[in-house]
Design a protein around this motif. Structure first.
Motif, PDB file in Angstrom:
ATOM      1  N   ASN A  74       0.832  -1.217   0.000  1.00 41.01           N
ATOM      2  CA  ASN A  74       0.000   0.000   0.000  1.00 41.01           C
ATOM      3  C   ASN A  74       0.864   1.263   0.000  1.00 41.01           C
ATOM      4  OD1 ASN A  74       0.398  -1.070   2.788  1.00 41.01           O
ATOM      5  ND2 ASN A  74      -0.507   0.887   3.347  1.00 41.01           N
ATOM      6  N   LEU A  78       1.290   4.347  -2.923  1.00 44.65           N
ATOM      7  CA  LEU A  78       1.237   5.792  -2.685  1.00 44.65           C
ATOM      8  C   LEU A  78       2.458   6.497  -3.279  1.00 44.65           C
ATOM      9  CD1 LEU A  78      -0.175   5.877   0.971  1.00 44.65           C
ATOM     10  CD2 LEU A  78      -1.403   6.158  -1.172  1.00 44.65           C
ATOM     11  N   LEU A 102     -12.618   3.632  -5.902  1.00 48.94           N
ATOM     12  CA  LEU A 102     -11.828   3.273  -4.720  1.00 48.94           C
ATOM     13  C   LEU A 102     -10.339   3.507  -4.967  1.00 48.94           C
ATOM     14  CD1 LEU A 102     -13.490   0.091  -3.195  1.00 48.94           C
ATOM     15  CD2 LEU A 102     -12.864   2.165  -1.973  1.00 48.94           C
ATOM     16  N   ALA A 103      -9.906   3.176  -6.172  1.00 49.90           N
ATOM     17  CA  ALA A 103      -8.497   3.404  -6.502  1.00 49.90           C
ATOM     18  C   ALA A 103      -8.174   4.894  -6.484  1.00 49.90           C
ATOM     19  CB  ALA A 103      -8.170   2.797  -7.863  1.00 49.90           C
ATOM     20  N   GLN A 105      -9.838   7.077  -4.650  1.00 53.17           N
ATOM     21  CA  GLN A 105      -9.956   7.451  -3.242  1.00 53.17           C
ATOM     22  C   GLN A 105      -8.684   7.149  -2.459  1.00 53.17           C
ATOM     23  OE1 GLN A 105     -13.528   5.877  -1.358  1.00 53.17           O
ATOM     24  NE2 GLN A 105     -12.506   5.949   0.630  1.00 53.17           N
ATOM     25  N   ALA A 106      -8.064   6.020  -2.785  1.00 54.72           N
ATOM     26  CA  ALA A 106      -6.851   5.617  -2.060  1.00 54.72           C
ATOM     27  C   ALA A 106      -5.760   6.667  -2.184  1.00 54.72           C
ATOM     28  CB  ALA A 106      -6.357   4.274  -2.590  1.00 54.72           C
ATOM     29  N   HIS A 107      -5.832   7.456  -3.250  1.00 53.88           N
ATOM     30  CA  HIS A 107      -4.768   8.434  -3.489  1.00 53.88           C
ATOM     31  C   HIS A 107      -5.250   9.868  -3.307  1.00 53.88           C
ATOM     32  CE1 HIS A 107      -1.668   5.637  -5.027  1.00 53.88           C
ATOM     33  NE2 HIS A 107      -2.739   4.877  -5.026  1.00 53.88           N
ATOM     34  N   SER A 108      -6.390  10.032  -2.636  1.00 58.08           N
ATOM     35  CA  SER A 108      -6.832  11.406  -2.380  1.00 58.08           C
ATOM     36  C   SER A 108      -7.015  11.607  -0.876  1.00 58.08           C
ATOM     37  CB  SER A 108      -8.121  11.717  -3.143  1.00 58.08           C
ATOM     38  OG  SER A 108      -9.115  10.775  -2.838  1.00 58.08           O
ATOM     39  N   HIS A 110      -6.593  10.561   3.372  1.00 57.19           N
ATOM     40  CA  HIS A 110      -7.062   9.437   4.197  1.00 57.19           C
ATOM     41  C   HIS A 110      -8.563   9.209   3.987  1.00 57.19           C
ATOM     42  CE1 HIS A 110      -9.314  11.883   7.064  1.00 57.19           C
ATOM     43  NE2 HIS A 110      -8.344  12.779   6.961  1.00 57.19           N
ATOM     44  N   SER A 111      -9.013   8.036   4.380  1.00 60.47           N
ATOM     45  CA  SER A 111     -10.423   7.697   4.190  1.00 60.47           C
ATOM     46  C   SER A 111     -11.157   7.605   5.514  1.00 60.47           C
ATOM     47  CB  SER A 111     -10.555   6.382   3.427  1.00 60.47           C
ATOM     48  OG  SER A 111     -10.199   6.576   2.081  1.00 60.47           O
ATOM     49  N   TYR A 112     -10.687   8.320   6.530  1.00 61.21           N
ATOM     50  CA  TYR A 112     -11.438   8.351   7.783  1.00 61.21           C
ATOM     51  C   TYR A 112     -12.516   9.422   7.683  1.00 61.21           C
ATOM     52  CZ  TYR A 112      -7.653   5.430   9.398  1.00 61.21           C
ATOM     53  OH  TYR A 112      -6.760   4.409   9.521  1.00 61.21           O
ATOM     54  N   ARG A 113     -13.329   9.277   6.669  1.00 58.95           N
ATOM     55  CA  ARG A 113     -14.447  10.197   6.474  1.00 58.95           C
ATOM     56  C   ARG A 113     -15.712   9.375   6.530  1.00 58.95           C
ATOM     57  NH1 ARG A 113     -12.393  13.970   1.536  1.00 58.95           N
ATOM     58  NH2 ARG A 113     -10.212  14.125   2.168  1.00 58.95           N
ATOM     59  N   PHE A 114     -16.522   9.678   7.540  1.00 63.05           N
ATOM     60  CA  PHE A 114     -17.617   8.780   7.875  1.00 63.05           C
ATOM     61  C   PHE A 114     -18.986   9.310   7.469  1.00 63.05           C
ATOM     62  CE2 PHE A 114     -14.149   8.249  10.862  1.00 63.05           C
ATOM     63  CZ  PHE A 114     -13.945   6.886  10.830  1.00 63.05           C
ATOM     64  N   ALA A 118     -19.936   8.706  -0.370  1.00 58.18           N
ATOM     65  CA  ALA A 118     -18.787   8.645  -1.283  1.00 58.18           C
ATOM     66  C   ALA A 118     -19.226   8.475  -2.733  1.00 58.18           C
ATOM     67  CB  ALA A 118     -17.866   7.502  -0.874  1.00 58.18           C
ATOM     68  N   LEU A 124     -14.238  11.989  -6.444  1.00 55.82           N
ATOM     69  CA  LEU A 124     -13.898  10.598  -6.740  1.00 55.82           C
ATOM     70  C   LEU A 124     -14.479  10.174  -8.081  1.00 55.82           C
ATOM     71  CD1 LEU A 124     -14.658   8.992  -3.253  1.00 55.82           C
ATOM     72  CD2 LEU A 124     -12.478   9.833  -4.101  1.00 55.82           C
TER      73      LEU A 124
ATOM     74  N   SER B 187     -20.198   6.025   3.338  1.00 60.00           N
ATOM     75  CA  SER B 187     -19.120   7.009   3.294  1.00 60.00           C
ATOM     76  C   SER B 187     -17.862   6.439   2.635  1.00 60.00           C
ATOM     77  CB  SER B 187     -18.776   7.454   4.710  1.00 60.00           C
ATOM     78  OG  SER B 187     -18.132   6.390   5.388  1.00 60.00           O
ATOM     79  N   ARG B 204      -5.064  -3.347  -0.797  1.00 60.93           N
ATOM     80  CA  ARG B 204      -3.716  -2.940  -0.382  1.00 60.93           C
ATOM     81  C   ARG B 204      -2.919  -2.491  -1.583  1.00 60.93           C
ATOM     82  NH1 ARG B 204      -3.538  -7.116   3.503  1.00 60.93           N
ATOM     83  NH2 ARG B 204      -2.674  -8.484   1.925  1.00 60.93           N
ATOM     84  N   PHE B 208      -4.442   1.129   0.030  1.00 60.35           N
ATOM     85  CA  PHE B 208      -5.092   1.241   1.334  1.00 60.35           C
ATOM     86  C   PHE B 208      -4.377   0.397   2.387  1.00 60.35           C
ATOM     87  CE2 PHE B 208      -8.836   2.248  -1.359  1.00 60.35           C
ATOM     88  CZ  PHE B 208      -9.155   3.476  -0.783  1.00 60.35           C
TER      89      PHE B 208
END
Lengths: 252, 319
Positions: A74, A78, A102-103, A105-108, A110-114, A118, A124, B187, B204, B208
């Protein structure tokens, strides 16, 4: 040209089998570097070691001057290394667009957005649609990935890797199991992508290899037996003996 | 068109359920039948617990066989302070959620390094440790459990000493928890969890750190279930290690599968079916567990989507 990737004395053993044995290779920035060789030559092992899916037993990998030998996949992603899988590896129960989004998102960040939805997030969706358009998969964007055809799966493999905006793209037999027409389509797509990207391409389709590659490396039994321009590889006696066979070379 | 019909049947059922839930106390008040109120209270608390399990099991593919631990921890976080005369509601709720979160963080950090059947076994093992831990503490009743003398005190505005108020407190909790879980699953975070269930290696590979995201999800589920535990302690006025017996964890899985994994209302359907069937079948025969088992097998064999899947199917057919 400066090498974007430096591989030195890379080794991997599975039990008694040596999959890669002291691989030394430099990949130049902006080139398409094909790796060919018979089945079991260790090509996929090499890619997996470069992507971080497999740990190297020995040796070093330098990407843009950074030592990444022990970095998990991972983190390598990045840094700008993306791979596709020989055996299709997708999020099969999500939609085509979800996979690519998702791909992105992984590069924009962190994804701790609840909170925010999305699937309504244009940051995205827009880049994901752009990539889907590039590989010609806009049509089935809302279809669950499981339902796609084999050729579409292969295109999505590449779309997901592209969506991470990689500097180095590792393509593990992207044409595997494709028909002639689909292969031609994919060659055209890869040719268009060539500007600004470095690619390592594993492929059995010699037509694709010779029409795409700037340089070719030939592996046999985990070792490199030759590296050079397509012309040099065609003329190389060792390669002829080990792998290509005269007949096949003449048709290319 | 097809989507629209499916939507309306689902919405209709949801509206009916929540209307029934909303007006039930009036009915039971008129007919003076507190039994149904108790039944539905239990149902709603278990629905919250099952919904939190569904977050990790259905959405995340993490089959935890130890989720009842949080019910127990939450309940003890109400019971133990009450035992010392501390009935401060917000404090008890905070303790329940925090203790569950910490337990989930520590055990999850270890469990999530394993996969498949090992994950199932290790989550169960940790819960059994808590179970035997509380069995051995004589001060809080050990094996026999402990009666809670007073319910949580939220001041005079929300007085849950009253059964009707407690009922609405639980109902609103259920709605809020479902809404939170709905938000989370849609989300960015939710998509990462879904993707990690579907294909962790690829997640991964596209960048991620799936382990961390799954761990956070595991903690969130633990916190929500700890909250349900605090409600359970208040509802039963009694705490005992039996709440976190491994069979209790199994029952939660049963509810999630029966209701339909990965759907928002599935756990509510599942908990409802569980509580109602348990009540009904056990009044018919002593061997009601047998029918229960057969039912689960039928669902797994013929209706993979559970009750929620059946609703979707009927919605599609109606058009």
């Amino acid at each position: 040209m400066t090498p974007i990737l430096k591989i030195s004395s890379l080794c991997k053993q599975f039990g008694g089998i040596t999959a890669t044995n002291n691989i030394d290779l430099n990949i130049n920035e902006g080139e398409i570097h094909a790796v060919i060789g018979p089945n079991g030559a260790g090509k996929t092992t090499l890619i997996s070691q470069l992507s971080g899916d497999l740990k190297a037993d020995k040796g070093a990998i330098l990407f843009q001057g950074d030592l990444i030998t022990n970095m998990p996949s991972n983190k390598r992603s990045l840094l700008g290394i993306a791979r596709t899988f020989q055996i299709t590896s997708l999020m099969l129960d999500m939609s085509t667009l979800d996979n690519v989004a998702l791909a992105v998102q992984a590069h924009s960040g962190h994804s701790y957005r609840f909170w925010q939805d999305a699937r309504q997030d244009n940051q995205l969706i827009e880049p994901a649609l752009y990539v889907l358009k590039q590989v010609g998969l806009l049509g089935p964007k809302d279809i669950i990935t499981r339902e796609l055809s084999h050729g579409e799966h292969r295109q999505l493999e590449i779309a997901m890797a592209l969506a991470t905006q990689p500097k180095l793209l590792l393509l593990d037999e992207p044409m595997a199991g494709m028909g002639g027409e689909e292969t031609q389509k994919l060659i055209a797509i890869l040719k268009r992508l060539k500007t600004g990207k470095t690619m390592i391409l594993i492929e059995h389709d010699m037509n694709a290899v010779f029409s795409l590659a700037d340089r070719i490396t030939v592996m046999v039994y985990g070792e490199i037996i030759a590296t050079g321009s397509p012309k040099e590889i065609r003329a190389n006696q060792k390669v002829k003996a080990a792998y290509l066979g005269d007949e096949e070379l003449q048709t290319c | 068109m097809e989507k629209a019909t499916r939507f309306t049947l689902r919405v209709k059922i949801t509206v009916v359920i929540f209307l029934v839930l909303f007006f039930l106390p009036i009915y039971t008040g008129l007919t003076d039948n507190g039994f149904y109120l108790d039944l539905v209270n239990r149902l709603m608390i278990l629905a919250i617990a099952a919904a939190s399990l569904n977050l990790i099991l259905g959405h995340g593919g993490m089959i935890s066989f130890g989720h009842a631990a949080y019910l127990g921890i939450g309940a003890y976080c109400v019971g133990i302070p009450a035992y010392y005369g501390v009935d401060n509601g917000p404090l008890q709720i905070f303790l329940a959620v925090a203790a569950s979160g910490i337990f989930a963080l520590i055990t999850g950090a270890i469990c999530l390094r394993t996969k498949g059947v090992y994950f199932i076994m290790i989550t169960m093992a940790f819960t059994q440790m808590v179970f035997f831990g509380f069995v051995s503490v004589e001060e809080y009743g050990g094996d026999d459990g402990l009666v809670i003398d007073t319910r949580s005190n939220f001041g005079s505005f929300i007085n849950i000493q009253d059964n009707i108020n407690l009922y609405y407190f639980i109902l609103i909790s259920l709605i809020i928890c479902l809404f939170l879980i709905h938000k989370i699953t849609k989300s960015r975070f939710g998509l990462v969890i879904e993707g990690s269930r579907s294909n962790e290696q690829r997640m991964r590979s596209i960048g991620f750190d799936t382990y961390r995201y799954r761990l956070i999800c595991y903690v969130i589920a633990g916190c929500i279930c700890g909250y349900a535990g605090a409600l359970l302690g208040n509802f039963t006025n009694f705490i005992s290690p039996e709440m976190m017996d491994w069979a209790a964890s199994g029952e939660l899985i049963f509810m999630v599968i029966l209701g339909g994994t990965g759907s928002l209302l599935g756990p509510v359907f599942g908990a409802a079916a569980f509580v109602i069937l348990e009540e009904w079948l056990s009044s018919l025969t002593l061997y009601w567990h047998f029918i229960f088992g057969a039912l689960l097998i039928m669902v797994v064999l013929f209706a993979r989507g559970g009750i929620s899947g059946i609703v979707t199917y009927l919605g599609n057919r109606k058009q």
